[in-house]
Write a protein that holds these residues in place. Structure first.
Motif, short mmCIF file in Angstrom:
data_model
loop_
_atom_site.label_atom_id
_atom_site.label_comp_id
_atom_site.label_asym_id
_atom_site.label_seq_id
_atom_site.Cartn_x
_atom_site.Cartn_y
_atom_site.Cartn_z
N LEU A 8 -10.08 -2.67 2.84
CA LEU A 8 -8.83 -1.97 1.82
C LEU A 8 -8.05 -1.60 3.46
O LEU A 8 -7.38 -0.34 3.39
CB LEU A 8 -9.72 -1.04 1.52
CG LEU A 8 -9.86 -1.68 0.11
CD1 LEU A 8 -10.85 -0.50 -0.01
CD2 LEU A 8 -9.17 -2.06 -0.78
N ALA A 9 -8.24 -1.91 4.64
CA ALA A 9 -8.03 -0.86 5.57
C ALA A 9 -6.13 -1.56 5.72
O ALA A 9 -5.82 -2.38 5.30
CB ALA A 9 -8.34 -1.59 7.27
N LEU A 14 -3.85 1.37 1.36
CA LEU A 14 -4.09 2.93 1.21
C LEU A 14 -3.28 2.95 -0.06
O LEU A 14 -3.38 4.20 -1.06
CB LEU A 14 -3.36 3.68 1.78
CG LEU A 14 -3.46 3.94 4.02
CD1 LEU A 14 -2.85 4.32 5.25
CD2 LEU A 14 -5.22 5.08 3.41
N VAL A 15 -2.47 1.97 0.02
CA VAL A 15 -1.64 2.11 -1.22
C VAL A 15 -3.36 2.14 -2.57
O VAL A 15 -2.62 2.85 -3.72
CB VAL A 15 -0.24 1.07 -1.49
CG1 VAL A 15 0.04 1.14 -2.92
CG2 VAL A 15 0.71 1.46 -1.09
N ALA A 16 -3.88 1.04 -2.89
CA ALA A 16 -4.64 0.65 -3.55
C ALA A 16 -5.51 2.09 -3.58
O ALA A 16 -6.00 2.73 -5.07
CB ALA A 16 -5.41 -0.36 -3.24
N ALA A 42 1.12 6.19 3.38
CA ALA A 42 1.31 4.93 2.41
C ALA A 42 3.04 5.10 2.25
O ALA A 42 2.84 3.64 2.36
CB ALA A 42 0.16 5.10 0.92
N GLU A 43 2.69 5.82 2.04
CA GLU A 43 4.77 5.66 1.20
C GLU A 43 4.99 5.59 2.71
O GLU A 43 6.27 4.65 2.61
CB GLU A 43 4.98 7.09 0.85
CG GLU A 43 4.48 7.77 0.02
CD GLU A 43 4.97 8.93 -0.27
OE1 GLU A 43 5.96 9.01 0.45
OE2 GLU A 43 4.36 9.21 -1.51
N ARG A 44 4.67 5.91 4.20
CA ARG A 44 5.48 5.38 5.03
C ARG A 44 5.43 4.02 5.58
O ARG A 44 5.35 3.32 6.41
CB ARG A 44 5.37 6.16 6.53
CG ARG A 44 6.02 7.65 6.08
CD ARG A 44 5.79 8.42 7.19
NE ARG A 44 4.43 9.11 7.73
CZ ARG A 44 3.94 9.79 6.95
NH1 ARG A 44 4.69 10.49 6.26
NH2 ARG A 44 2.24 9.97 8.04
N GLY A 45 4.02 3.26 5.07
CA GLY A 45 3.97 1.59 5.43
C GLY A 45 3.12 1.84 6.54
O GLY A 45 2.64 0.91 7.06
N GLU A 46 1.93 3.01 6.92
CA GLU A 46 1.31 3.47 7.81
C GLU A 46 -0.06 2.77 7.89
O GLU A 46 -0.09 3.45 6.76
CB GLU A 46 1.42 4.24 8.71
CG GLU A 46 3.17 4.96 9.51
CD GLU A 46 3.40 6.76 8.90
OE1 GLU A 46 4.12 6.66 10.36
OE2 GLU A 46 2.49 7.09 9.55
#
Length: 50
Positions: A8-9, A14-16, A42-46
């Motif tokens: 899940l890393a 993070l979205v999940a 999550a929104e920034r894709g980090e």
């Protein structure tokens, strides 16, 4: 050493995670709601810093 939770890393994880935490918050209360910090990552894709 790889642990099972490491799948899940990263950004998709993070979205999940946020989605599942929202489900848990709806069922069990706001203490399960993800923080604004985690939502922002999550929104920034980090990913979460290790």
């Amino acid at each position: 050493m790889d642990r099972p939770g490491n799948a899940l890393a990263g950004p998709l994880g993070l979205v999940a995670f946020n989605a599942r935490a929202d489900e848990l918050a709806a069922a069990y209360g706001e203490k399960f709601r993800p923080s604004d910090y985690l939502r922002g990552l999550a929104e920034r894709g980090e990913s979460f810093p290790a």
